[in-house]
Design a protein around this motif. Structure first.
Motif, PDB file in Angstrom:
ATOM      1  N   THR A   1       4.980   2.398  14.484  1.00 54.20           N
ATOM      2  CA  THR A   1       4.885   1.279  13.573  1.00 54.20           C
ATOM      3  C   THR A   1       5.359   1.778  12.215  1.00 54.20           C
ATOM      4  O   THR A   1       4.831   2.756  11.691  1.00 54.20           O
TER       5      THR A   1
ATOM      6  N   SER B   1       3.282  -5.654   1.737  1.00 56.67           N
ATOM      7  CA  SER B   1       3.651  -4.714   2.792  1.00 56.67           C
ATOM      8  C   SER B   1       4.073  -5.492   4.026  1.00 56.67           C
ATOM      9  O   SER B   1       3.713  -6.655   4.207  1.00 56.67           O
ATOM     10  N   LEU B   2       4.846  -4.826   4.845  1.00 59.24           N
ATOM     11  CA  LEU B   2       5.285  -5.396   6.111  1.00 59.24           C
ATOM     12  C   LEU B   2       5.376  -4.265   7.116  1.00 59.24           C
ATOM     13  O   LEU B   2       5.884  -3.187   6.800  1.00 59.24           O
ATOM     14  N   SER B   3       4.877  -4.514   8.315  1.00 61.16           N
ATOM     15  CA  SER B   3       4.935  -3.523   9.389  1.00 61.16           C
ATOM     16  C   SER B   3       5.765  -4.063  10.540  1.00 61.16           C
ATOM     17  O   SER B   3       5.691  -5.253  10.861  1.00 61.16           O
ATOM     18  N   LYS B   4       6.547  -3.177  11.128  1.00 60.31           N
ATOM     19  CA  LYS B   4       7.333  -3.535  12.309  1.00 60.31           C
ATOM     20  C   LYS B   4       7.225  -2.403  13.314  1.00 60.31           C
ATOM     21  O   LYS B   4       7.207  -1.236  12.941  1.00 60.31           O
ATOM     22  N   ASP B   5       7.184  -2.788  14.577  1.00 58.23           N
ATOM     23  CA  ASP B   5       7.123  -1.800  15.654  1.00 58.23           C
ATOM     24  C   ASP B   5       8.524  -1.330  16.011  1.00 58.23           C
ATOM     25  O   ASP B   5       9.488  -2.094  15.928  1.00 58.23           O
TER      26      ASP B   5
ATOM     27  N   LYS C   1       5.213   5.970   8.762  1.00 59.22           N
ATOM     28  CA  LYS C   1       5.492   5.823  10.189  1.00 59.22           C
ATOM     29  C   LYS C   1       4.281   6.329  10.941  1.00 59.22           C
ATOM     30  O   LYS C   1       3.835   7.451  10.726  1.00 59.22           O
TER      31      LYS C   1
ATOM     32  N   ILE D   1      12.796  -4.517   6.347  1.00 62.59           N
ATOM     33  CA  ILE D   1      11.527  -4.550   5.622  1.00 62.59           C
ATOM     34  C   ILE D   1      11.791  -4.655   4.124  1.00 62.59           C
ATOM     35  O   ILE D   1      11.154  -5.441   3.421  1.00 62.59           O
TER      36      ILE D   1
ATOM     37  N   LYS E   1       5.982  -0.707   1.781  1.00 60.27           N
ATOM     38  CA  LYS E   1       5.042  -1.234   0.787  1.00 60.27           C
ATOM     39  C   LYS E   1       5.662  -1.156  -0.600  1.00 60.27           C
ATOM     40  O   LYS E   1       6.355  -0.194  -0.923  1.00 60.27           O
TER      41      LYS E   1
ATOM     42  N   THR F   1       5.802   0.918   8.308  1.00 61.09           N
ATOM     43  CA  THR F   1       5.250   0.038   7.287  1.00 61.09           C
ATOM     44  C   THR F   1       5.926   0.339   5.954  1.00 61.09           C
ATOM     45  O   THR F   1       6.000   1.493   5.540  1.00 61.09           O
TER      46      THR F   1
ATOM     47  N   TYR G   1       7.551   4.098   2.609  1.00 65.01           N
ATOM     48  CA  TYR G   1       7.471   3.836   4.038  1.00 65.01           C
ATOM     49  C   TYR G   1       6.537   4.843   4.694  1.00 65.01           C
ATOM     50  O   TYR G   1       6.495   6.002   4.301  1.00 65.01           O
TER      51      TYR G   1
END
Length: 160
Positions: A94, A118-122, A79, A144, A98, A96, A77
């Motif tokens: 954000t 990968s995925l990103s979230k705010d 940040k 995630i 992976k 992320t 992860y």
């Protein structure tokens, strides 16, 4: 008599209905992924939670007699600060997650090498709520990770 009937309903029927309606998730037994009939005996080199997602998806885990070797590195992860207000009362990050997935057959032939998901979230929080922010951040990381687990299962199913 009417009150007694209402009490019976409230104490017995409603909890039973709630238990039945969400019972498929009890114990982590939910089935995940697409093409649920495509499974095989596999050896998995990954964190335990990823192993469990393959078991839930119907794969048989074997360290000796396997058709495919699945290697999963991560999740990792990061940040990244997205924005901070001028008064520094509200922050946005954000997050992320992976993973890298590799797949080989039992003879060592590489089918997939280091496929990255990968995925990103705010994540937005106020500086006055730091403790709840950490809890929310862990929840986001968990979401995630679930997404990445499903992507790994779907990738393997698409190649076997």
């Amino acid at each position: 008599m009417r009150i007694l009937t209402i009490l019976r309903l409230a104490f017995f029927a409603l909890p039973l209905f709630a238990l039945i309606s969400c019972g498929y998730k009890l114990g982590g037994l939910e089935v995940i992924g697409d093409n649920q009939d495509k499974v095989a005996e596999v050896k998995i080199l990954s964190p335990n939670n990823f192993k469990q997602s393959f078991i839930n998806a119907g794969f048989t885990i074997s360290s000796d007699n396997f058709l495919y070797l699945i290697k999963i590195e991560g999740p990792t992860y990061s940040k990244e600060t997205t924005s901070v207000t001028s008064s520094a009362t509200e922050n946005e990050f954000t997050i992320t997650g992976k993973i890298e997935v590799s797949l080989e057959d039992n003879k060592g032939n590489i089918i997939i090498q280091n496929k990255v998901f990968s995925l990103s979230k705010d994540h937005k929080f106020s500086s006055s709520n730091i403790n709840s922010s950490e809890s929310e951040e862990n929840t986001i990381k968990s979401d995630i990770e679930k997404y990445l687990q499903i992507q790994a299962v779907n990738l393997v199913r698409s190649k076997i």
